[in-house]
Design a protein around this motif. Sequence first.
Motif, short mmCIF file in Angstrom:
data_model
loop_
_atom_site.label_atom_id
_atom_site.label_comp_id
_atom_site.label_asym_id
_atom_site.label_seq_id
_atom_site.Cartn_x
_atom_site.Cartn_y
_atom_site.Cartn_z
N LEU A 54 33.35 -79.86 52.40
CA LEU A 54 34.79 -79.62 52.50
C LEU A 54 35.51 -80.88 52.97
O LEU A 54 36.58 -81.22 52.46
CB LEU A 54 35.07 -78.46 53.45
N VAL A 55 34.93 -81.57 53.94
CA VAL A 55 35.53 -82.82 54.41
C VAL A 55 35.69 -83.80 53.26
O VAL A 55 36.76 -84.40 53.08
CB VAL A 55 34.68 -83.44 55.53
N ARG A 69 44.07 -75.71 49.62
CA ARG A 69 45.33 -76.04 50.27
C ARG A 69 45.33 -77.54 50.60
O ARG A 69 44.29 -78.15 50.77
CB ARG A 69 45.49 -75.23 51.56
N HIS A 70 46.52 -78.08 50.71
CA HIS A 70 46.66 -79.47 51.15
C HIS A 70 47.80 -79.57 52.15
O HIS A 70 48.86 -78.96 51.95
CB HIS A 70 46.93 -80.41 49.98
N ALA A 71 47.56 -80.29 53.23
CA ALA A 71 48.60 -80.56 54.21
C ALA A 71 48.42 -81.99 54.69
O ALA A 71 47.33 -82.55 54.63
CB ALA A 71 48.49 -79.59 55.39
N ASP A 72 49.50 -82.59 55.15
CA ASP A 72 49.42 -83.98 55.61
C ASP A 72 48.51 -84.11 56.82
O ASP A 72 47.83 -85.13 56.99
CB ASP A 72 50.82 -84.51 55.95
N ALA A 95 42.85 -74.38 57.06
CA ALA A 95 43.37 -73.54 55.96
C ALA A 95 42.30 -73.33 54.90
O ALA A 95 42.15 -72.23 54.36
CB ALA A 95 44.62 -74.17 55.36
N ASN A 96 41.54 -74.37 54.60
CA ASN A 96 40.49 -74.25 53.59
C ASN A 96 39.24 -73.57 54.13
O ASN A 96 38.53 -72.89 53.38
CB ASN A 96 40.16 -75.63 53.02
N ARG A 137 35.52 -68.82 54.39
CA ARG A 137 34.99 -67.64 55.09
C ARG A 137 35.15 -66.38 54.25
O ARG A 137 34.29 -65.49 54.28
CB ARG A 137 35.68 -67.49 56.46
N GLU A 138 36.23 -66.29 53.50
CA GLU A 138 36.42 -65.15 52.60
C GLU A 138 35.35 -65.13 51.52
O GLU A 138 34.78 -64.07 51.21
CB GLU A 138 37.81 -65.22 51.96
#
Length: 223
Positions: free
Chosen positions: A59-60, A109-112, A120-121, A126-127
């Motif tokens: 994920l990173v 998702r993407h955030a600064d 968020a990801n 987990r889902e």
Amino acid sequence: MNERILAPTPRLIDMDAYPRRAFFNYFKSFDVPVHSRTVQIDITRALDYVKKHDLVFSLVMTLLVTRAANQVPEFRQRIASEGIEEYDFVVPFYTMLSPFKVVAFILGRHADNFATCYEANMAIRREVQAGQIPGFDLTNQGHITVSVVPWYSFTAITMPYSRHHASVPVVSIGKFYQQQSATMIPLAIQSNHALIDGYHIGQFLDCLTSYLADPETHMALTV
């Protein structure tokens, strides 16, 4: 959830002012307009940071690849019926293995802020781990495809693509390995030559390698 994270917004490029117009017109009609290259990247410091903070490495890498793509306008450009659209940002469209050992596709998702983006990801992951496979809609092409293949390394790889999504860059990440005192990872980049040249690939790689070399700054876990 911030609406900006959910819906990247495109703008139509003025083709009369577009400096690569002739190049674009030449390559856009090719039967196979995509080109691929694989590079080996040093992840030594980033992997140490991931282990220290108990993060999910795949994920990173997905988030850092997306962050680097957002720094290069050509990675946010897509071929549209009217010409070229450029999105204000892109989100990751990536894979993970479900509990059923079937690949699940995730529109992420993407955030600064890295910490916000990571959590968020992780919530989506987990889902999936609980057996809830989310649906996705790729009508909006404001995404970059990231495929993590942790079971083997490679020196070249080509991923499937559709003509409709042929201008969406695809990044594949393989199994890391030791090379002397460094930990390396193969990273393949597949992109549309009508939009992206080797120069833009170099810009993307410069961003990504700078993130990996300084994880304390670019992977900070505080909001």
